[in-house]
Motif scaffolding. Structure first.
Motif, PDB file in Angstrom:
ATOM      1  N   LEU A  56     -40.466  -7.722 -32.982  1.00 34.37           N
ATOM      2  CA  LEU A  56     -41.279  -8.008 -31.810  1.00 34.37           C
ATOM      3  C   LEU A  56     -40.747  -7.262 -30.594  1.00 34.37           C
ATOM      4  N   ASP A 101     -45.420 -10.351 -36.532  1.00 33.78           N
ATOM      5  CA  ASP A 101     -46.075 -11.587 -36.969  1.00 33.78           C
ATOM      6  C   ASP A 101     -46.756 -12.296 -35.809  1.00 33.78           C
ATOM      7  N   ASP A 102     -46.110 -12.269 -34.636  1.00 32.24           N
ATOM      8  CA  ASP A 102     -46.661 -12.945 -33.464  1.00 32.24           C
ATOM      9  C   ASP A 102     -47.433 -11.923 -32.621  1.00 32.24           C
ATOM     10  N   ARG A 103     -48.680 -11.689 -32.994  1.00 30.71           N
ATOM     11  CA  ARG A 103     -49.484 -10.688 -32.301  1.00 30.71           C
ATOM     12  C   ARG A 103     -49.887 -11.148 -30.904  1.00 30.71           C
ATOM     13  N   ASP A 104     -50.014 -12.452 -30.727  1.00 33.84           N
ATOM     14  CA  ASP A 104     -50.343 -12.972 -29.391  1.00 33.84           C
ATOM     15  C   ASP A 104     -49.212 -12.691 -28.409  1.00 33.84           C
ATOM     16  N   ALA A 105     -47.969 -12.822 -28.876  1.00 34.13           N
ATOM     17  CA  ALA A 105     -46.822 -12.553 -27.995  1.00 34.13           C
ATOM     18  C   ALA A 105     -46.779 -11.088 -27.594  1.00 34.13           C
TER      19      ALA A 105
END
Length: 349
Positions: A56, A101-105
């Motif tokens: 990320l 994995d955390d595309r919103d972040a």
């Protein structure tokens, strides 16, 4: 300002995109056209000391560097003294979403999501992974073959839905693959759209679910126009509205000269004031999906519950194609003006 075409190449590691871009730069540069290359930002981020231990953090930095590089290069392209300029992008901001994995972040960190990032590229050409026998690792390419295929699946997950996605399958040689890439770019730069349009039975979306279709809502309004077809379109997907202005002049039944640009909501609202009063707005749900390396758009309308359209952009009018077995064709309407959206907009349906 020069007319700028923004064409991105992406694909699994060792798919040939960087090698293709180097050849494209030489082939498309001429007296009236400038060519710019936006190199892969990940190499710069690695040189700055970032590692992939936290994907990320790493991809956030890659995306920020990519945005910075793209914006600077776009200014240079617009200021070119030539009539046209082409920017070839080695990967995109969109690519970064495929690695986390955390595309919103990630979206929050860079100020744009997947659908927002699509508007940065007029066309995206995705190159299929090479066969296992042709795959090799380098000091910067750390993925093994299985990991590369997994990267390809994740890329497809974020790329399918772009309004102008092209998928180039692997061939026996890089030269054949490059020829396919070049043909796709020739089509984009020519301004001519060759479209196969099929009237099909209303599809069973449960059966089509295995192709992971991307859904967008489209509102299409035709404007008063003396020549050709002038329209504006609002495309809504994943909470993002994108606005397009398009002028089409038909050359043959299935081929037309098309000029399309992304516009602001203010421009869209202003153009709506020139809507053709004899035509109603066309509302439809569009499902984009890949099958056998072909990018299909399936349109379902609010005035039909027994039929739909399936469309495929082709490099030539005699281009062969294959259809998913779940699709039941009623007839080919590529050359039948009774099934053009412009004509349907004038009917009381």
């Amino acid at each position: 300002m020069a007319k700028v075409f923004r064409i991105a190449l992406t694909g699994a590691p060792c798919s040939g995109k960087t090698s293709a871009i180097e050849r494209l730069a030489a082939d498309f540069y001429n007296e009236s056209r400038d060519v710019f290359i936006c190199t892969e930002a990940a190499y710069e981020v690695i040189a700055e000391g970032y590692s992939r231990d936290d994907y990320l953090v790493f991809e956030t930095e890659v995306a920020k560097k990519q945005i910075q590089n793209e914006d600077e290069l776009l200014k240079r392209a617009y200021n070119s003294e030539k009539q046209e300029a082409v920017i070839f992008y080695d990967r995109t901001v969109t690519d970064c979403f495929s690695y986390v994995d955390d595309r919103d972040a990630l979206a929050k960190s860079i100020g744009m999501g997947i659908v927002d990032s699509w508007s940065r590229y007029d066309a995206i050409i995705m190159l299929e992974a090479v066969e296992r026998s042709g795959y090799f690792c380098t000091s910067s390419r750390i993925e093994n073959y299985e990991t590369a295929l997994a990267c390809q699946d994740k890329l497809l997950d974020v790329m399918v839905g772009h309004p102008h996605l092209r998928y180039v399958k692997s061939n026996d040689s890089f030269d054949k693959k490059y020829a396919s890439v070049k043909a796709e770019i020739d089509s984009v730069l020519s301004g001519y759209e060759i479209e196969k349009k099929l009237l099909i039975e209303y599809p069973d979306f449960n059966k089509l679910a295995k192709y992971k279709p991307f859904k967008a809502k489209i509102s299409q309004t035709y404007l008063l126009c003396a020549v050709g077809s002038h329209r504006v379109r609002k495309r809504s997907a994943s909470g993002v509205d994108t606005y397009f202005e398009t002028l089409k002049i038909r050359v043959t039944g299935s081929c037309c000269e098309e000029t399309e640009s992304i516009i602001s909501k203010q421009r869209y609202d202003e153009l709506l004031k020139s809507a053709d009063p004899s035509k109603h707005t066309i509302n439809k749900d569009r499902y984009c999906f890949l099958f056998d390396g072909q990018y299909f758009e399936l349109d379902v309308f609010d005035f039909w519950n027994d039929r739909a359209f399936l469309e495929l952009e082709m490099k030539s009018e005699n281009h062969s194609f294959t259809l998913p077995p779940e699709i039941k064709v009623i007839k080919d309407v590529s050359n039948d003006y009774h099934y053009k959206n412009n004509y349907l907009a004038g009917l009381d349906l």
